[in-house]
Design an enzyme around this catalytic site. Structure first.
Site, PDB file in Angstrom:
ATOM      1  N   GLN A 248      60.841  33.150 -61.060  1.00 38.50           N
ATOM      2  CA  GLN A 248      62.093  32.446 -61.361  1.00 38.50           C
ATOM      3  C   GLN A 248      62.158  31.071 -60.707  1.00 38.50           C
ATOM      4  O   GLN A 248      63.012  30.261 -61.049  1.00 38.50           O
ATOM      5  CB  GLN A 248      63.285  33.276 -60.891  1.00 38.50           C
ATOM      6  CG  GLN A 248      63.363  33.409 -59.364  1.00 38.50           C
ATOM      7  CD  GLN A 248      64.508  34.271 -58.892  1.00 38.50           C
ATOM      8  OE1 GLN A 248      64.353  35.482 -58.761  1.00 38.50           O
ATOM      9  NE2 GLN A 248      65.638  33.659 -58.617  1.00 38.50           N
ATOM     10  N   CYS A 254      67.728  35.281 -60.974  1.00 41.92           N
ATOM     11  CA  CYS A 254      67.184  36.630 -60.780  1.00 41.92           C
ATOM     12  C   CYS A 254      67.840  37.631 -61.728  1.00 41.92           C
ATOM     13  O   CYS A 254      67.178  38.514 -62.263  1.00 41.92           O
ATOM     14  CB  CYS A 254      67.374  37.090 -59.346  1.00 41.92           C
ATOM     15  SG  CYS A 254      69.089  37.037 -58.805  1.00 41.92           S
ATOM     16  N   HIS A 405      70.604  39.929 -54.738  1.00 43.12           N
ATOM     17  CA  HIS A 405      69.467  39.611 -55.574  1.00 43.12           C
ATOM     18  C   HIS A 405      69.318  40.738 -56.599  1.00 43.12           C
ATOM     19  O   HIS A 405      69.522  41.902 -56.271  1.00 43.12           O
ATOM     20  CB  HIS A 405      68.241  39.521 -54.668  1.00 43.12           C
ATOM     21  CG  HIS A 405      66.988  39.103 -55.354  1.00 43.12           C
ATOM     22  ND1 HIS A 405      66.934  38.071 -56.262  1.00 43.12           N
ATOM     23  CD2 HIS A 405      65.723  39.575 -55.239  1.00 43.12           C
ATOM     24  CE1 HIS A 405      65.687  37.935 -56.677  1.00 43.12           C
ATOM     25  NE2 HIS A 405      64.933  38.836 -56.073  1.00 43.12           N
ATOM     26  N   ASN A 425      59.970  42.437 -58.528  1.00 45.43           N
ATOM     27  CA  ASN A 425      60.688  41.217 -58.158  1.00 45.43           C
ATOM     28  C   ASN A 425      60.304  40.095 -59.128  1.00 45.43           C
ATOM     29  O   ASN A 425      59.434  40.292 -59.990  1.00 45.43           O
ATOM     30  CB  ASN A 425      60.337  40.836 -56.707  1.00 45.43           C
ATOM     31  CG  ASN A 425      61.365  39.899 -56.086  1.00 45.43           C
ATOM     32  OD1 ASN A 425      62.308  39.460 -56.744  1.00 45.43           O
ATOM     33  ND2 ASN A 425      61.170  39.579 -54.814  1.00 45.43           N
TER      34      ASN A 425
END
Ligand SMILES: *[C@@H]1O[C@H](CO)[C@@H](O)[C@H](O)[C@H]1NC(C)=O
Ligand SMILES: *[C@@H]1O[C@H](CO)[C@@H](O)[C@H](O)[C@H]1NC(C)=O
Ligand SMILES: *[C@@H]1O[C@H](CO)[C@@H](O)[C@H](O)[C@H]1NC(C)=O
Ligand SMILES: *[C@@H]1O[C@H](CO)[C@@H](O)[C@H](O)[C@H]1NC(C)=O
Ligand SMILES: *[C@@H]1O[C@H](CO)[C@@H](O)[C@H](O)[C@H]1NC(C)=O
Length: 459
Positions: A248, A254, A405, A425
């Protein structure tokens, strides 16, 4: 800022010709300082008083009687200037600043652990390379009253500071526990603190109260007990249903990555891996009215509501740029829809670990929000839990209030008696365990078990 400006104005008017009303002693100044400095490109006539764009930061020890040592081991000297401030000469430069004070009507308060924003420059006559700088002696501000807090904070703090390696912090994490390992990431050095906060969820994601996980009912407990001991959508009988790790960058997107990664995986699952679409996160950043572009958003509204109301498009329809902008998605592109969006458990506050596992195995990966503390940035591998350690070099003056997040849970397991989630992630493959991380499971670590979201992609 108003208060600060008015103070500066007062100094200008009343004290420019003589001394300032500050009264600091040798012992007030002696000790370890943190110097914040801006680019060394300002003209010497530049007025630093309202400068906030600090880009570097370093520590200097001012020792008895007049030795100065900076964090890189350079030595120089320093002197108190009456009771007004100090000058430090080190590493080819001079740093001069008046000590900070506040004036409330007739009352003057000297805040000797802080300086005004003054200037630094090379050594010598008609010196070059001027910059603005300010010093803070402690990590914690030295307010005398709550009302002073406001005016003191403003001039000093700058989120434009570049991230600096903090090996001491990493060592503290690794000494304190063996469950996970911390490391330094070079890519962080190219980012400012502001960008890192964005990457971790963004400032706007900070302030909301997360529900506690719901009680596990006996029926749910029974169902959870039927599940395999470990499960991983990256390897279900040798088949991977999880789309590749993305990055990102410094945009607070996110939520778009976590949301679309869920649909990518679920599409693969539903189509027996024949549909391996990558969805456009830039479309979400630019075009979604249910989120705030690079300033953040929530999976319930993006994986859920946006995907149901507007649909999502393939990456090629609007490739990722990681910046805000007008909507550039090609209107000819096919839109893919998802439906039945919900919090795991059915509503906000109904989530828990058992339900998450049940839904994960049954439906596919699920999007979750969790709280990022600054030790998480340095995660290299193992089973993460927040250590309580804090990175004061980078976040000390801007307490890195936890951000939220968004990531994607793709599996779970146990190692040495420690249960964990496997999580995807969106910080590239160079971070963590090839872009994934593992985190404690069953204890609502960093609130990861409080608000999981899922939605069903329509094939
Ligand atoms: C400054 O502070 C010192 C020590 O606290 C005190 O002795 C002195 O009188 C003060 N001077 C002024 C001008 O307030
Ligand atoms: C230092 O900062 C103060 C407060 O902003 C300002 O009034 C003063 O002119 C500055 N002095 C120098 C030499 O930069
Ligand atoms: C702050 O400093 C950085 C680095 O020199 C520069 O790129 C940026 O434009 C500056 N920002 C402002 C608001 O002055
Ligand atoms: C310092 O100033 C000189 C002369 O103006 C310039 O050539 C040099 O690039 C400057 N150095 C830095 C680090 O800004
Ligand atoms: C799913 O794909 C695998 C591997 O390509 C294949 O062996 C299997 O028959 C497929 N299953 C179904 C239900 O189509």
């Amino acid at each position: 800022m108003k208060i600060f400006l008015s103070i500066v104005f007062l100094i200008g008017l009343e004290y420019a010709a003589c001394d300032t009303p500050v009264n600091c002693t040798y012992e007030d100044i002696r000790g370890e300082w943190n110097f914040y400095e801006g680019p060394r490109t300002v003209d010497k006539s530049y007025d630093c008083s309202t400068f906030t764009n600090f880009t570097t930061y370093f520590k200097v020890k001012l020792l008895f009687p007049n030795t100065a040592i900076d964090q890189d081991g350079n030595t120089g000297y320093w002197t108190l200037i009456y009771n007004q401030g100090f000058e430090v000469v080190i590493a080819g430069r001079k740093y001069f600043a008046f000590s900070y004070f506040q004036q409330n009507k007739d009352k003057i308060t000297s805040l000797c652990k802080h300086t005004f924003v003054n200037s630094s420059h090379d050594i010598g006559v008609d010196a070059k390379n001027w910059s603005c700088f300010a010093g803070w002696k402690n990590d914690e501000p030295d307010y005398s009253t709550p009302s002073e807090k406001h005016s003191l904070k403003k001039p000093i703090l700058g989120l434009n500071l570049l991230y600096r390696p903090n090996f001491d912090f990493i060592e503290r994490i690794n000494q304190k526990q063996k469950s996970w390992q911390a490391t330094h990431y070079k890519f962080l050095e190219k980012m400012t603190i502001k960008e890192i906060v964005r990457m971790s969820g963004g400032e706007k994601s900070r302030s909301f109260v997360k529900p506690k996980p719901a009680r596990v009912t006996p029926e749910i407990d029974m169902m959870a007990k039927e599940l395999p001991k470990s499960f991983d959508w990256r390897n279900v009988d040798g088949i991977n249903y999880v789309s590749p790790i993305r990055n990102q960058q410094s945009c607070g997107s996110c939520y778009a990555f976590g949301s679309l990664a869920m649909h990518e995986a679920r599409l693969r699952i539903k189509s027996n891996n024949t549909l391996q679409t990558i969805f456009s996160t830039q479309d979400i950043v630019e075009c979604s009215r249910y989120s705030q572009g690079c300033d953040g958003g929530f999976p319930y509204l993006v994986a859920g509501k946006y995907a149901e109301d507007y649909g999502i498009v393939e990456e090629s329809c609007n490739p990722y740029k990681g910046v805000d902008g007008a909507c550039h998605t090609n209107p000819k592109c096919k839109r893919n829809y998802a439906t039945n969006y919900r919090y795991v458990g059915g509503f906000y506050g109904a989530c828990n670990e058992a339900l998450m596992r049940i839904n994960l195995v049954k439906n596919g990966p699920i999007a979750v929000s969790f709280e990022v503390y600054n030790d998480f940035l340095n995660y290299q591998g193992g089973i993460y839990h927040h250590t309580g350690e804090s990175d004061h070099v980078n976040f000390g003056f801007n307490p890195f209030e936890i951000t939220n997040h968004v990531v994607l849970i793709v599996g779970y397991g146990s190692e040495n008696g420690q249960d964990y989630w496997i999580v995807k992630n969106s910080w590239g493959t160079g971070w963590g365990e090839n872009g994934f991380f593992r985190i404690r499971r069953g204890t609502d670590e960093c609130s990861i078990e409080s608000i999981a979201v899922e939605s069903d992609i329509i094939v």
